[in-house]
Design a protein around this motif. Structure first.
Motif, mmCIF file in Angstrom:
data_model
loop_
_atom_site.group_PDB
_atom_site.id
_atom_site.type_symbol
_atom_site.label_atom_id
_atom_site.label_comp_id
_atom_site.label_asym_id
_atom_site.label_seq_id
_atom_site.Cartn_x
_atom_site.Cartn_y
_atom_site.Cartn_z
ATOM 1 N N ARG A 42 0.829 -1.208 0.000
ATOM 2 C CA ARG A 42 0.000 0.000 0.000
ATOM 3 C C ARG A 42 0.865 1.260 0.000
ATOM 4 N N LEU A 43 1.906 1.260 0.809
ATOM 5 C CA LEU A 43 2.793 2.428 0.859
ATOM 6 C C LEU A 43 3.520 2.638 -0.466
ATOM 7 N N VAL A 44 4.035 1.566 -1.038
ATOM 8 C CA VAL A 44 4.761 1.684 -2.307
ATOM 9 C C VAL A 44 3.814 2.136 -3.414
ATOM 10 N N THR B 80 10.828 6.556 10.286
ATOM 11 C CA THR B 80 11.111 6.698 11.715
ATOM 12 C C THR B 80 11.423 5.347 12.349
ATOM 13 N N ASP B 81 12.716 5.145 12.671
ATOM 14 C CA ASP B 81 13.171 3.923 13.357
ATOM 15 C C ASP B 81 12.598 2.679 12.667
ATOM 16 N N PHE B 82 12.149 1.657 13.410
ATOM 17 C CA PHE B 82 11.451 0.470 12.916
ATOM 18 C C PHE B 82 12.179 -0.147 11.717
ATOM 19 N N PRO B 83 13.435 -0.560 11.909
ATOM 20 C CA PRO B 83 14.288 -0.933 10.771
ATOM 21 C C PRO B 83 13.846 -2.171 9.995
ATOM 22 N N GLY B 84 13.275 -3.167 10.683
ATOM 23 C CA GLY B 84 12.884 -4.375 9.989
ATOM 24 C C GLY B 84 11.964 -4.108 8.818
ATOM 25 N N ARG C 173 13.404 -2.373 4.254
ATOM 26 C CA ARG C 173 12.809 -2.968 3.056
ATOM 27 C C ARG C 173 12.030 -1.927 2.258
ATOM 28 N N LEU C 174 11.319 -1.057 2.962
ATOM 29 C CA LEU C 174 10.580 -0.006 2.269
ATOM 30 C C LEU C 174 11.533 0.918 1.513
ATOM 31 N N SER C 175 12.656 1.261 2.133
ATOM 32 C CA SER C 175 13.617 2.156 1.475
ATOM 33 C C SER C 175 14.173 1.542 0.196
ATOM 34 N N ARG C 176 14.336 0.223 0.189
ATOM 35 C CA ARG C 176 14.834 -0.467 -1.009
ATOM 36 C C ARG C 176 13.846 -0.332 -2.163
ATOM 37 N N LYS C 177 12.561 -0.338 -1.861
ATOM 38 C CA LYS C 177 11.544 -0.231 -2.905
ATOM 39 C C LYS C 177 11.323 1.222 -3.345
ATOM 40 N N LEU C 178 11.590 2.161 -2.462
ATOM 41 C CA LEU C 178 11.352 3.570 -2.790
ATOM 42 C C LEU C 178 12.490 4.190 -3.593
ATOM 43 N N LYS C 179 13.699 3.780 -3.318
ATOM 44 C CA LYS C 179 14.848 4.414 -3.987
ATOM 45 C C LYS C 179 14.787 4.311 -5.510
ATOM 46 N N PRO C 180 14.434 3.149 -6.120
ATOM 47 C CA PRO C 180 14.342 3.086 -7.584
ATOM 48 C C PRO C 180 13.260 3.991 -8.168
ATOM 49 N N LEU C 181 12.325 4.461 -7.327
ATOM 50 C CA LEU C 181 11.274 5.369 -7.796
ATOM 51 C C LEU C 181 11.749 6.820 -7.822
ATOM 52 N N VAL D 133 21.959 1.189 5.379
ATOM 53 C CA VAL D 133 21.562 2.596 5.525
ATOM 54 C C VAL D 133 22.395 3.471 4.591
ATOM 55 N N ARG D 134 23.682 3.202 4.504
ATOM 56 C CA ARG D 134 24.563 3.982 3.620
ATOM 57 C C ARG D 134 24.102 3.902 2.166
ATOM 58 N N ARG D 135 23.681 2.726 1.734
ATOM 59 C CA ARG D 135 23.291 2.537 0.335
ATOM 60 C C ARG D 135 21.928 3.152 0.007
ATOM 61 N N ARG D 136 21.030 3.159 0.969
ATOM 62 C CA ARG D 136 19.642 3.493 0.640
ATOM 63 C C ARG D 136 19.159 4.843 1.159
ATOM 64 N N PHE D 137 19.933 5.507 2.001
ATOM 65 C CA PHE D 137 19.455 6.740 2.618
ATOM 66 C C PHE D 137 20.337 7.926 2.250
ATOM 67 N N ALA D 138 19.675 9.039 1.934
ATOM 68 C CA ALA D 138 20.399 10.259 1.587
ATOM 69 C C ALA D 138 20.856 11.010 2.822
ATOM 70 N N HIS D 139 20.172 10.792 3.952
ATOM 71 C CA HIS D 139 20.503 11.544 5.163
ATOM 72 C C HIS D 139 19.956 10.783 6.363
ATOM 73 N N ALA D 140 20.601 10.937 7.519
ATOM 74 C CA ALA D 140 20.153 10.286 8.745
ATOM 75 C C ALA D 140 20.196 11.277 9.897
ATOM 76 N N LEU D 141 19.147 11.284 10.698
ATOM 77 C CA LEU D 141 19.040 12.158 11.864
ATOM 78 C C LEU D 141 19.057 11.282 13.107
ATOM 79 N N CYS D 142 20.098 11.400 13.909
ATOM 80 C CA CYS D 142 20.247 10.505 15.066
ATOM 81 C C CYS D 142 19.948 11.252 16.362
ATOM 82 N N ILE D 143 19.535 10.507 17.388
ATOM 83 C CA ILE D 143 19.060 11.130 18.622
ATOM 84 C C ILE D 143 19.999 10.912 19.815
#
Length: 412
Positions: free
Chosen positions: A105-107, A121-125, A129-137, A160-170
């Protein structure tokens, strides 16, 4: 009069270019669309705060996965996080169909709406996977509240390095961990700092719920997920029954997180035979009132630390999940409070150590010893110092606005 074919072609090219230019101008004037996703109660809270701050700064459309707090902040929730809020390997297997539905649904919505950024937001499991599907879009992924890969499965930072443009850590030490792995990272501080406070005094809270403020009060936080409540609350209540036999008059409060099944909690309390007040969406008041608390490991331990509450931390998963997860853990502590402090500030009762006698013993120790409470509070003060100054969500919003306005984004 004859018309030159070349002129027709030029006229057609001009019309096409004009139409494309008009469409680009229209897109430039449209507010940006963002995908914002959270998979549990704490993430829903953080993401809702971020959505509110972003809307203060710019005209923006936000959709994604979340819960009641994100809805209240004006996010169009296309998938409720209750569909995916599970933890543990065996639990994930049983919920696989709902996880797949939420992902699809999200994709699908991302393909239709073409968001400029996906803020996960967090919830890596789920979110890796969602980031892998979004990046090719062509969607840039931003991690808001980085996963705790420094504590378990640290090799996943490469994903995270491969799929994310930026990371905000707490947490401050996360900036180096992610930065050393090549992830563009910014430390923003903890979103809860400056936002956790009681709205009632002990006397007000006790009076409203029929408690005697002169008696010791113990607060139970069994977790936000249905599985956590099912595994934790019966043991907590059994510990309370033992404590009342040895300590005499003690009052008990069960704090139910937003989105949890309060009817099921009331049923479990009734079956236990323990007289306890069940409160919903009043966690901060319930904690601030407590002389001691049993707290499910997670964000709630940070909330308790910010409210300076003496506590013991508990957690339990299925035996299969525990056996499979044990080789992956890279730290000697489980709770966030101890991980941040770098030492055992609070007592951890995890898995087989989480029993009614052990919980009762820890509560009795905290209730019966002013010295024990003071020592623990000194450790909590160290933790609060390391969480950074207030304003983390505001700093996160500013970082995202910069990303949106960076050359190369669709909104310029």
């Amino acid at each position: 009069m004859a018309t030159c074919r070349g002129c027709l072609r030029q006229t057609g090219d001009f019309k096409t270019e004009f139409a494309e230019g008009t469409e680009k101008k229209r897109l430039l004037k449209m507010p940006p669309t963002l995908l914002l996703s959270a998979g549990e109660a704490s993430g829903d809270m953080y993401a809702a705060q971020l959505a509110a701050e972003l809307k203060k700064r710019m005209d923006v459309n936000i959709f994604g996965m979340g819960g009641p707090q994100m809805r209240a902040a004006g996010v169009e929730v296309v998938t409720d996080y209750s569909e995916v809020a599970v933890l543990g390997i065996t639990e994930i297997i049983s919920h696989l169909p709902s996880l797949v539905r939420a992902m699809r649904r999200l994709v699908s919505e991302a393909r239709k709406r073409k968001p400029t950024l996906a803020i996960l937001t967090d919830f890596p499991g789920f979110h890796l996977r969602l980031s892998r599907k979004l990046k090719p879009l062509g969607i840039k992924n931003v991690y808001f509240v980085c996963p705790q890969f420094w504590a378990w499965r640290p090799w996943r930072v490469r994903i995270v390095r491969r799929r994310f443009a930026h990371a905000l850590c707490i947490f401050p030490f996360e900036e180096k961990f992610y930065g050393d792995a090549g992830v563009p990272t910014k430390f923003i501080g903890h979103p809860l700092v400056g936002r956790v406070y009681a709205s009632e005094t002990r006397g007000q809270f006790a009076g409203r719920h029929g408690l005697d403020p002169a008696q010791p009060i113990v607060t139970l936080l069994p977790g936000s997920r249905a599985g956590e409540i099912a595994r934790h609350l019966p043991t907590m209540l059994a510990a309370c029954a033992e404590l009342r036999q040895t300590q005499g008059k003690v009052s008990f409060v069960v704090a139910v997180a937003p989105g949890a099944d309060i009817a099921e909690v009331n049923r479990m309390v009734g079956v236990s035979g323990v007289r306890a007040v069940v409160v919903h969406d009043q966690t901060y008041n319930a904690l601030a009132t407590a002389d001691a608390a049993l707290v499910c490991s997670g964000t709630a331990t940070i909330e308790a630390a910010l409210l300076d509450v003496p506590m013991a931390v508990v957690y339990k998963v299925t035996p299969v999940t525990a056996a499979l997860a044990k080789p992956l853990v890279r730290t000697k502590f489980f709770s966030m409070v101890n991980l941040i402090a770098g030492r055992a500030v609070v007592r951890e009762l995890i898995q087989d150590d989480f029993t009614p006698p052990a919980c009762s013993q820890q509560l009795a120790r905290l209730l019966g010893s002013a010295e024990a409470r003071q020592e623990l509070r000194q450790g909590l003060a160290e933790v609060r110092e390391k969480l950074g100054p207030p304003g983390a969500v505001e700093r996160a919003a500013e970082e995202i606005v910069v990303l949106l306005r960076r050359p190369g984004s669709r909104i310029g």
